[in-house]
Design a protein around this motif. Structure first.
Motif, PDB file in Angstrom:
ATOM      1  N   GLY A  81     -26.054  -8.635  46.275  1.00 53.15           N
ATOM      2  CA  GLY A  81     -26.063  -8.964  47.696  1.00 53.15           C
ATOM      3  C   GLY A  81     -26.105  -7.760  48.619  1.00 53.15           C
ATOM      4  O   GLY A  81     -26.109  -7.915  49.837  1.00 53.15           O
ATOM      5  N   GLU A  82     -26.129  -6.533  48.071  1.00 50.86           N
ATOM      6  CA  GLU A  82     -26.056  -5.340  48.924  1.00 50.86           C
ATOM      7  C   GLU A  82     -27.362  -4.553  49.016  1.00 50.86           C
ATOM      8  O   GLU A  82     -27.449  -3.594  49.776  1.00 50.86           O
ATOM      9  CB  GLU A  82     -24.921  -4.419  48.430  1.00 50.86           C
ATOM     10  N   ALA A  83     -28.357  -4.932  48.247  1.00 48.78           N
ATOM     11  CA  ALA A  83     -29.582  -4.110  48.202  1.00 48.78           C
ATOM     12  C   ALA A  83     -30.364  -4.146  49.514  1.00 48.78           C
ATOM     13  O   ALA A  83     -30.982  -3.147  49.895  1.00 48.78           O
ATOM     14  CB  ALA A  83     -30.475  -4.563  47.050  1.00 48.78           C
ATOM     15  N   ALA A  84     -30.348  -5.280  50.201  1.00 50.23           N
ATOM     16  CA  ALA A  84     -31.100  -5.360  51.463  1.00 50.23           C
ATOM     17  C   ALA A  84     -30.501  -4.410  52.491  1.00 50.23           C
ATOM     18  O   ALA A  84     -31.234  -3.726  53.225  1.00 50.23           O
ATOM     19  CB  ALA A  84     -31.107  -6.796  51.980  1.00 50.23           C
ATOM     20  N   ASP A  85     -29.172  -4.327  52.534  1.00 52.61           N
ATOM     21  CA  ASP A  85     -28.505  -3.359  53.426  1.00 52.61           C
ATOM     22  C   ASP A  85     -28.848  -1.931  53.006  1.00 52.61           C
ATOM     23  O   ASP A  85     -29.077  -1.061  53.840  1.00 52.61           O
ATOM     24  CB  ASP A  85     -26.978  -3.526  53.367  1.00 52.61           C
ATOM     25  N   PHE A  86     -28.861  -1.693  51.693  1.00 53.77           N
ATOM     26  CA  PHE A  86     -29.138  -0.359  51.138  1.00 53.77           C
ATOM     27  C   PHE A  86     -30.520   0.121  51.594  1.00 53.77           C
ATOM     28  O   PHE A  86     -30.692   1.279  51.999  1.00 53.77           O
ATOM     29  CB  PHE A  86     -29.065  -0.454  49.615  1.00 53.77           C
ATOM     30  N   ILE A  87     -31.495  -0.776  51.558  1.00 54.72           N
ATOM     31  CA  ILE A  87     -32.850  -0.424  52.007  1.00 54.72           C
ATOM     32  C   ILE A  87     -32.895  -0.297  53.535  1.00 54.72           C
ATOM     33  O   ILE A  87     -33.481   0.627  54.080  1.00 54.72           O
ATOM     34  CB  ILE A  87     -33.875  -1.470  51.498  1.00 54.72           C
ATOM     35  N   TRP A  88     -32.231  -1.235  54.215  1.00 45.56           N
ATOM     36  CA  TRP A  88     -32.192  -1.221  55.686  1.00 45.56           C
ATOM     37  C   TRP A  88     -31.642   0.121  56.194  1.00 45.56           C
ATOM     38  O   TRP A  88     -32.122   0.669  57.185  1.00 45.56           O
ATOM     39  CB  TRP A  88     -31.310  -2.374  56.180  1.00 45.56           C
ATOM     40  N   GLU A  89     -30.656   0.660  55.477  1.00 46.15           N
ATOM     41  CA  GLU A  89     -30.022   1.927  55.894  1.00 46.15           C
ATOM     42  C   GLU A  89     -30.820   3.153  55.444  1.00 46.15           C
ATOM     43  O   GLU A  89     -30.318   4.277  55.496  1.00 46.15           O
ATOM     44  CB  GLU A  89     -28.581   1.969  55.372  1.00 46.15           C
ATOM     45  N   GLN A  90     -32.034   2.948  54.974  1.00 43.75           N
ATOM     46  CA  GLN A  90     -32.992   4.027  54.684  1.00 43.75           C
ATOM     47  C   GLN A  90     -32.641   4.852  53.441  1.00 43.75           C
ATOM     48  O   GLN A  90     -33.094   5.992  53.284  1.00 43.75           O
ATOM     49  CB  GLN A  90     -33.152   4.967  55.904  1.00 43.75           C
ATOM     50  N   ASN A  91     -31.829   4.293  52.547  1.00 47.77           N
ATOM     51  CA  ASN A  91     -31.468   5.033  51.338  1.00 47.77           C
ATOM     52  C   ASN A  91     -32.641   5.232  50.386  1.00 47.77           C
ATOM     53  O   ASN A  91     -32.640   6.167  49.593  1.00 47.77           O
ATOM     54  CB  ASN A  91     -30.339   4.312  50.600  1.00 47.77           C
ATOM     55  N   THR A  92     -33.643   4.337  50.457  1.00 44.30           N
ATOM     56  CA  THR A  92     -34.792   4.470  49.551  1.00 44.30           C
ATOM     57  C   THR A  92     -35.992   5.093  50.268  1.00 44.30           C
ATOM     58  O   THR A  92     -37.046   5.248  49.673  1.00 44.30           O
ATOM     59  CB  THR A  92     -35.207   3.088  48.985  1.00 44.30           C
ATOM     60  N   ALA A  93     -35.830   5.416  51.549  1.00 47.91           N
ATOM     61  CA  ALA A  93     -36.919   5.965  52.374  1.00 47.91           C
ATOM     62  C   ALA A  93     -37.006   7.481  52.175  1.00 47.91           C
ATOM     63  O   ALA A  93     -36.122   8.081  51.565  1.00 47.91           O
ATOM     64  CB  ALA A  93     -36.651   5.628  53.840  1.00 47.91           C
ATOM     65  N   PRO A  94     -38.067   8.111  52.671  1.00 46.99           N
ATOM     66  CA  PRO A  94     -38.154   9.573  52.604  1.00 46.99           C
ATOM     67  C   PRO A  94     -36.871  10.201  53.170  1.00 46.99           C
ATOM     68  O   PRO A  94     -36.416   9.815  54.253  1.00 46.99           O
ATOM     69  CB  PRO A  94     -39.366   9.896  53.492  1.00 46.99           C
ATOM     70  N   GLY A  95     -36.283  11.125  52.411  1.00 45.70           N
ATOM     71  CA  GLY A  95     -35.029  11.758  52.821  1.00 45.70           C
ATOM     72  C   GLY A  95     -33.785  11.012  52.375  1.00 45.70           C
ATOM     73  O   GLY A  95     -32.668  11.523  52.526  1.00 45.70           O
ATOM     74  N   GLY A  96     -33.936   9.794  51.818  1.00 43.46           N
ATOM     75  CA  GLY A  96     -32.793   8.999  51.375  1.00 43.46           C
ATOM     76  C   GLY A  96     -32.270   9.453  50.024  1.00 43.46           C
ATOM     77  O   GLY A  96     -32.891  10.284  49.352  1.00 43.46           O
ATOM     78  N   CYS A  97     -31.136   8.888  49.594  1.00 43.38           N
ATOM     79  CA  CYS A  97     -30.484   9.344  48.361  1.00 43.38           C
ATOM     80  C   CYS A  97     -31.180   8.809  47.105  1.00 43.38           C
ATOM     81  O   CYS A  97     -31.024   9.372  46.029  1.00 43.38           O
ATOM     82  CB  CYS A  97     -29.018   8.941  48.372  1.00 43.38           C
ATOM     83  N   LEU A  98     -31.955   7.723  47.230  1.00 46.81           N
ATOM     84  CA  LEU A  98     -32.634   7.168  46.051  1.00 46.81           C
ATOM     85  C   LEU A  98     -34.088   6.836  46.415  1.00 46.81           C
ATOM     86  O   LEU A  98     -34.421   5.684  46.695  1.00 46.81           O
ATOM     87  CB  LEU A  98     -31.894   5.918  45.553  1.00 46.81           C
ATOM     88  N   PRO A  99     -34.962   7.855  46.414  1.00 45.00           N
ATOM     89  CA  PRO A  99     -36.368   7.609  46.779  1.00 45.00           C
ATOM     90  C   PRO A  99     -36.996   6.573  45.846  1.00 45.00           C
ATOM     91  O   PRO A  99     -36.926   6.718  44.626  1.00 45.00           O
ATOM     92  CB  PRO A  99     -37.040   8.968  46.581  1.00 45.00           C
ATOM     93  N   MET A 100     -37.583   5.524  46.440  1.00 43.89           N
ATOM     94  CA  MET A 100     -38.109   4.413  45.632  1.00 43.89           C
ATOM     95  C   MET A 100     -39.536   4.076  46.077  1.00 43.89           C
ATOM     96  O   MET A 100     -39.823   4.028  47.269  1.00 43.89           O
ATOM     97  CB  MET A 100     -37.211   3.182  45.787  1.00 43.89           C
ATOM     98  N   ASN A 101     -40.389   3.795  45.089  1.00 45.70           N
ATOM     99  CA  ASN A 101     -41.774   3.363  45.357  1.00 45.70           C
ATOM    100  C   ASN A 101     -42.486   4.362  46.268  1.00 45.70           C
ATOM    101  O   ASN A 101     -43.079   3.994  47.288  1.00 45.70           O
ATOM    102  CB  ASN A 101     -41.786   1.931  45.899  1.00 45.70           C
ATOM    103  N   THR A 102     -42.449   5.605  45.831  1.00 45.99           N
ATOM    104  CA  THR A 102     -42.884   6.733  46.645  1.00 45.99           C
ATOM    105  C   THR A 102     -44.401   6.872  46.766  1.00 45.99           C
ATOM    106  O   THR A 102     -44.879   7.730  47.497  1.00 45.99           O
ATOM    107  CB  THR A 102     -42.318   8.026  46.035  1.00 45.99           C
ATOM    108  N   ASN A 103     -45.160   6.045  46.045  1.00 38.81           N
ATOM    109  CA  ASN A 103     -46.613   6.035  46.238  1.00 38.81           C
ATOM    110  C   ASN A 103     -47.003   5.057  47.349  1.00 38.81           C
ATOM    111  O   ASN A 103     -48.161   5.002  47.746  1.00 38.81           O
ATOM    112  CB  ASN A 103     -47.346   5.662  44.931  1.00 38.81           C
ATOM    113  N   GLY A 104     -46.023   4.290  47.833  1.00 34.89           N
ATOM    114  CA  GLY A 104     -46.304   3.230  48.806  1.00 34.89           C
ATOM    115  C   GLY A 104     -46.254   1.853  48.173  1.00 34.89           C
ATOM    116  O   GLY A 104     -46.211   0.845  48.862  1.00 34.89           O
ATOM    117  N   GLY A 105     -46.255   1.841  46.837  1.00 36.12           N
ATOM    118  CA  GLY A 105     -46.055   0.586  46.094  1.00 36.12           C
ATOM    119  C   GLY A 105     -47.223  -0.376  46.167  1.00 36.12           C
ATOM    120  O   GLY A 105     -48.269  -0.096  46.750  1.00 36.12           O
TER     121      GLY A 105
END
Lengths: 148, 378
Positions: B296-320
């Motif tokens: 239940g917390e992943a949507a908040d995790f993404i919303w808070e830019q944790n997977t975005a450029p500069g975030g703690c867990l870069p995800m889908n870095t090709n654009g997916g």
């Protein structure tokens, strides 16, 4: 809603009883006589404990709306946007279906709303189980165990 | 560690709209590019794996005489399973050098095979009659349940696409590079409520190929080796209606936890993450089923830019699949991006990417494969 262009199921020896059931307006499930697990879709053994000792019984036809999407792209068998729904049967299994007697909108389709089965003739040999908003409040209905 | 490494990796020369190549030639184009990357020819390959085309057809077309063949076809993550099976085959001596290929004329449909569901199959009897029209109306079916149970909003679902477009804006090969907002996503055309166009993957042409061999041979190749640290795979059900839990993928959990155990890594050691994103909810399911986020917390995790450029867990870095490319079986492109990140050659390169975890999905939530890559053999 239904036109001849809806894709039709082709029963197999293992599922024949289910489709004969819907023709008789019964929703038939299977239950393991060893571990009592109720399951769907049909197969002649229990997917929980692998026993071949299973029985067929009629479900209550009551369900709740588990999830859905409203498809916006045209489908030859449907008029306008239509919901493809997942419903949780009172006996436990989940199945895909359509919701009838109800507007196909997010406002009308509320998750967990009580539903009851309808049978819609889509060919000479096949009636599909569809679901409609329940007319009777679920609390006033007898327990499922008495329906077999 | 597995003792096996990727020594060749490449995509097709072009991506996107390639109407002048058949699907088979997309496989071959990617394979030839991967062989060039590894400094090899078909005569050096003795193992072959593919999905979408038959391995027999491909081996013949490329001129390969294999001692090991794998045609595992479980949808878009088939290539993760091929990597896993190749690791075992190389380790046991059934072959030394494996080529894994993908090619798909998803957009142009040149020489493409379809995905029929027989009317007598369980899906043909118990799903198709109710009007599903391919992945946009099936893969998406569980998400309203997730939204109600865990309070995820439409805006949060849209943010997945926004963040991935941010990554794509740094990638010249991405199909869509212009940055977008949550409003842009929510104002895009409704495809299947609650999914808008920008929350659904692209439909493009392309391909990719990998070459694997024993890690102790890696010094013989021009590229730095990308070590395979751990692998996992599983399947659940061919019917979206029959998932154990509409808010979680059992196959993700089984494949992901096995791969991490196999690699002997903790979540904190993962520098870079790929989660197959055919639709915007998949990264949310992936983050939770892999254990990077609590339920239940992943949507908040993404919303808070944790997977975005500069975030703690870069995800889908090709654009997916949402912004880079998606031919139909996207798993190969996720693997390619993991390899590029570990090599240090990605267009949106993550700093100090030493461990990359790549999670694939196939046949809606039917199957999963997970590969952990590392710069060092560990």
């Amino acid at each position: 809603m239904d036109k001849p262009t809806r894709s039709l199921p082709q029963p197999t020896p293992e599922t024949q009883h289910f489709w004969e059931g819907t023709q008789a307006e019964q929703l038939l499930l299977q239950r393991c006589t060893q571990c009592t697990h109720t399951y769907f879709p049909p197969r002649p053994f229990c997917p929980s404990c692998s026993s071949r000792s299973v029985e067929v019984y009629a479900a209550s036809g009551r369900a709740t709306l588990a999830s859905y999407v409203i498809n916006q792209r045209p489908h030859p068998a449907f008029d306008g946007p239509y919901a493809i729904a997942l419903v949780d049967l009172e006996e436990g299994p989940r199945m895909m279906t359509n919701i009838v007697e109800c507007a196909q909108t997010p406002e009308a389709l509320q998750l967990d709303m009580p539903l009851e089965v309808r049978f819609e003739q889509v060919s000479e040999d096949i009636k599909l189980p569809l679901f409609a908003p329940a007319k009777i409040a679920p609390a006033k209905i007898a327990p499922a165990g008495e329906s077999k | 560690m597995t003792g096996v490494a990727v020594v060749g990796a490449a995509e097709t020369t072009e991506l996107g709209k390639i109407p002048h190549l058949s699907q088979m030639q997309l496989h071959a184009d990617a394979a030839l590019n991967a062989m060039a990357d590894a400094g090899l020819t078909a005569k050096d390959i003795d193992g072959i794996a593919t999905a979408g085309e038959r391995p027999t057809d491909l081996a013949y077309y490329l001129g390969i005489t294999p001692t090991w063949v794998d045609g595992t076809s479980v949808g878009g993550c088939s290539f993760m399973l091929h990597v896993r099976h190749a690791v075992a085959a190389i380790a046991s001596g059934q072959c030394t050098t494996v080529l894994i290929t993908h090619g798909e004329s998803g957009r142009s449909g040149v020489g493409r095979s379809g995905f029929p569901r027989a009317p007598a199959s369980l899906a043909g009897q118990f799903e198709v009659p109710f009007g599903p029209m391919g992945p946009p109306t099936m893969f998406t079916l569980p998400v309203l349940r997730y939204m109600k149970d865990y309070g995820m909003t439409h805006e949060q679902l849209a943010m997945v696409a926004v963040v991935q477009r941010e990554w794509a804006s740094m990638n010249p090969r991405a199909s869509f590079q212009e940055e977008i907002t949550v409003d842009d996503v929510l104002n895009s055309k409704m495809i299947a409520y609650p999914f808008h166009l920008l929350e659904c993957c692209l439909v493009t042409d392309g391909g990719g190929a990998l070459i694997l061999t024993k890690a102790d041979r890696a010094a013989d190749f021009p590229q730095p080796p990308v070590h395979i640290l751990g692998t996992g795979e599983s399947v659940e059900t061919p019917m979206i209606s029959q998932m154990d839990d509409l808010t979680s993928s059992r196959a993700f959990k089984v494949a992901g936890s096995f791969a991490m155990r196999d690699a002997g890594i903790s979540h904190a050691e993962v520098d870079h993450l790929m989660v197959y994103d055919a639709f915007a909810h998949l990264p949310i399911y992936g983050l939770e089923d892999l254990g990077f986020c609590k339920k239940g917390e992943a949507a908040d995790f993404i919303w808070e830019q944790n997977t975005a450029p500069g975030g703690c867990l870069p995800m889908n870095t090709n654009g997916g699949g949402l912004s880079y490319m998606h031919s139909g079986m996207y798993g190969m492109y996720a693997l390619q991006e993991s390899v590029r990140q570990i090599r240090g050659t990605a267009p949106a390169q993550v700093k100090d990417a030493n461990v990359s975890l790549c999670l694939g999905v196939g046949g809606m939530f039917g199957a999963s494969g997970c590969i952990v890559f590392g710069k060092e053999p560990k």
